[in-house]
Design a protein around this motif. Structure first.
Motif, PDB file in Angstrom:
ATOM      1  N   THR A 263       0.720  -1.299  -0.108  1.00  0.00           N
ATOM      2  CA  THR A 263      -0.189  -0.056  -0.076  1.00  0.00           C
ATOM      3  C   THR A 263       0.773   1.455  -0.204  1.00  0.00           C
ATOM      4  O   THR A 263       1.838   1.497   0.412  1.00  0.00           O
ATOM      5  CB  THR A 263      -1.061   0.317   0.867  1.00  0.00           C
ATOM      6  N   LEU A 264       0.176   2.133  -0.742  1.00  0.00           N
ATOM      7  CA  LEU A 264       0.800   4.029  -0.431  1.00  0.00           C
ATOM      8  C   LEU A 264       1.402   3.298   0.485  1.00  0.00           C
ATOM      9  O   LEU A 264       2.764   4.819   1.059  1.00  0.00           O
ATOM     10  CB  LEU A 264       0.114   4.443  -1.012  1.00  0.00           C
ATOM     11  N   ALA A 265       0.708   3.875   2.084  1.00  0.00           N
ATOM     12  CA  ALA A 265       0.924   3.786   3.239  1.00  0.00           C
ATOM     13  C   ALA A 265       1.900   2.899   3.816  1.00  0.00           C
ATOM     14  O   ALA A 265       2.796   3.723   4.883  1.00  0.00           O
ATOM     15  CB  ALA A 265      -0.412   4.048   4.593  1.00  0.00           C
ATOM     16  N   ILE A 267       3.936   1.882   2.578  1.00  0.00           N
ATOM     17  CA  ILE A 267       6.200   1.905   1.400  1.00  0.00           C
ATOM     18  C   ILE A 267       6.375   3.025   1.886  1.00  0.00           C
ATOM     19  O   ILE A 267       7.521   2.862   2.136  1.00  0.00           O
ATOM     20  CB  ILE A 267       5.856   2.004  -0.286  1.00  0.00           C
ATOM     21  N   ARG A 268       5.566   3.752   2.016  1.00  0.00           N
ATOM     22  CA  ARG A 268       5.760   5.557   2.352  1.00  0.00           C
ATOM     23  C   ARG A 268       6.389   5.057   4.058  1.00  0.00           C
ATOM     24  O   ARG A 268       7.720   5.400   4.794  1.00  0.00           O
ATOM     25  CB  ARG A 268       5.299   6.335   2.865  1.00  0.00           C
ATOM     26  N   ALA A 269       5.852   4.320   4.739  1.00  0.00           N
ATOM     27  CA  ALA A 269       6.901   3.610   5.996  1.00  0.00           C
ATOM     28  C   ALA A 269       7.857   3.673   5.874  1.00  0.00           C
ATOM     29  O   ALA A 269       8.822   3.902   7.048  1.00  0.00           O
ATOM     30  CB  ALA A 269       5.393   3.194   6.517  1.00  0.00           C
ATOM     31  N   LEU A 271      10.020   3.568   3.967  1.00  0.00           N
ATOM     32  CA  LEU A 271      10.605   3.975   2.667  1.00  0.00           C
ATOM     33  C   LEU A 271      11.416   4.988   4.290  1.00  0.00           C
ATOM     34  O   LEU A 271      12.471   5.301   4.484  1.00  0.00           O
ATOM     35  CB  LEU A 271      10.886   5.092   1.978  1.00  0.00           C
ATOM     36  N   GLY A 272      10.522   5.491   5.456  1.00  0.00           N
ATOM     37  CA  GLY A 272      10.394   6.331   6.239  1.00  0.00           C
ATOM     38  C   GLY A 272      11.536   5.681   7.599  1.00  0.00           C
ATOM     39  O   GLY A 272      12.394   6.454   7.804  1.00  0.00           O
TER      40      GLY A 272
END
Length: 430
Positions: A263-265, A267-269, A271-272
């Motif tokens: 999910t976009l969320a 993937i963002r988590a 990478l963060g």
């Protein structure tokens, strides 16, 4: 006197819980200004910080972290415990043995001892206690199993050591495989021995039909495949550590996609978290070079080498004294901080004594891991205690037999260093 003052400043900053990278960097900054003034500091800052982190050998660190984040996102890690429990169900204390096996598997994809302890505390301790396990045994076992994460490749801690020691990343990584396996077996053997002496500590595990076991391979298979892809690629010389880490990250990403967890969320988590962890490690590396440059200018390291060289004690005795220091440091500090502070100083001494730097890296990590479960401030014990609400002193007592087993392995690896060096010496590449 100046060196003592700088080291005292570092200790004070660490006790005040200043982040490790800033504490080391500020101490080195003060030392360089005090020793040579602004010209010396400016000359250092113009070149060394960039060159310290621009090294190609650092690339595996963020890639291995990213691989771990994608594996966690896929949900496979949370299923490893059930799979291990099913496969070793017939053994006495089968659930405890399963926790150890799943902890070793989780270690292969997490790289963080504290994260492994926290995850296992949330997933395995409640089930063990519900099935009649003694609470102290369950908590102590999880605290110790969490330490495997720094030893089992691909280990971020071992990569970090290789960079500090300017050693082969691939050889240092794979040097941890056999010791990591032996530590896992030692933990299992200790659990079985404790339960055999006192059967009330844990019930016998339950058996499961083969059909159930086969179904659990959907969780185990991808982790084994990733492990083989990364470690096998490095061992057979088919890929450099950087290439293997990239393949691992790509494989973990594909695993997320196959299990429909992307999910976009998410993937963002992922990478963060990768960015935050990588930045922290790179900051510590730059700070370690700063403090190390100060110690080089003041000739502390050379003085220590000369002093050790003048001792009449055998090299093994000197190493065991160094080992005691690492055990003490491990009870108070994070492993990365320990390596950053000590390797630039201690490694020349160890090499002067005739020990292999790859062997020393594995030993240092093992000793620091033991420190994570020793009083007064064993971090893993307090993480488990916080998760379960059990008094830390009970868990400290429960881990004593496991500490004894791991210390026996330290003596074994000291007496027979080829146990550690055998795999690196048979590698197909560097």
């Amino acid at each position: 006197m100046l060196v003592a003052g700088v080291l005292l400043l570092l200790l004070v900053l660490l006790l005040l819980r200043v982040p490790v990278g800033f504490a080391i960097g500020l101490s080195g900054l003060v030392g360089l200004i005090s020793y040579g003034g602004l010209p010396v500091l400016a000359g250092f800052l113009e070149t060394v910080p960039h060159s310290a982190i621009a090294s190609h050998s650092l690339a595996p660190i963020p890639l291995f972290i990213l691989m771990a984040q994608f594996v966690l996102l896929s949900g496979v890690a949370s299923e490893l415990f059930d799979a291990a429990r099913v496969w070793v169900g017939r053994l006495p204390a089968g659930l405890g043995v399963g926790t150890t096996v799943s902890g070793a598997a989780f270690a292969a994809v997490s790289g963080s001892s504290t994260a492994a302890a926290a995850t296992l505390a949330a997933t395995s301790i409640p089930e063990m206690e519900d099935r009649g396990y003694d609470g102290r045994l369950a908590n102590g076992l999880v605290a110790v199993v969490g330490t495997l994460a720094a030893m089992v490749p691909p280990s971020i801690i071992l990569v970090f050591y290789a960079i500090l020691a300017e050693a082969s990343v691939g050889k240092v990584l794979l040097a941890g495989f056999l010791p990591g396996l032996l530590v896992t077996l030692a933990i299992i053997a200790t659990t079985l021995l404790l339960v055999r002496r006192n059967p009330d500590l844990a019930p016998r595990g339950e058996a499961h039909p083969i059909a159930v076991k086969v179904r659990t391979l959907t969780a185990v298979g991808p982790v084994l495949l990733l492990f083989a892809l990364v470690v096998g690629g490095i061992y057979f010389g088919l890929a450099t550590p950087t290439e293997a880490a990239a393949l691992g990250a790509l494989g973990a990403f594909g695993l997320c996609a196959a299990r429909r967890r992307l999910t976009l969320a998410g993937i963002r988590a992922a990478l963060g978290a990768t960015l935050a962890s990588s930045a922290m490690i790179l900051l510590i590396i730059m700070a370690a070079f700063l403090l190390g440059y100060f110690l080089t200018l003041t000739r502390v390291t050379q003085g220590l080498v000369d002093t050790i060289g003048g001792l009449a004690a055998p090299p093994t005795v000197v190493f065991l004294l160094i080992a005691v220091v690492y055990l003490v440091l491990g009870a108070f500090m994070d492993q990365i901080a320990i390596l950053a502070l000590t390797v630039p100083i201690v490694l020349p001494v160890v090499e002067e004594l005739g020990f292999d730097p790859i062997w020393f890296g594995v030993m240092v990590v093992l000793l620091a891991e033991i420190g994570l479960v020793t009083p007064p401030l064993g971090l893993n014990v307090f993480i488990v205690a916080r998760a379960t609400g059990r008094p830390p002193e009970q868990i400290f007592r429960a881990v004593v037999p496991y500490i004894a087993a791991m210390l026996l392995l330290v003596l074994l690896f000291t007496a027979f260093p080829q146990i550690v060096l055998w795999i690196p010496e048979t590698m197909g590449g560097s």
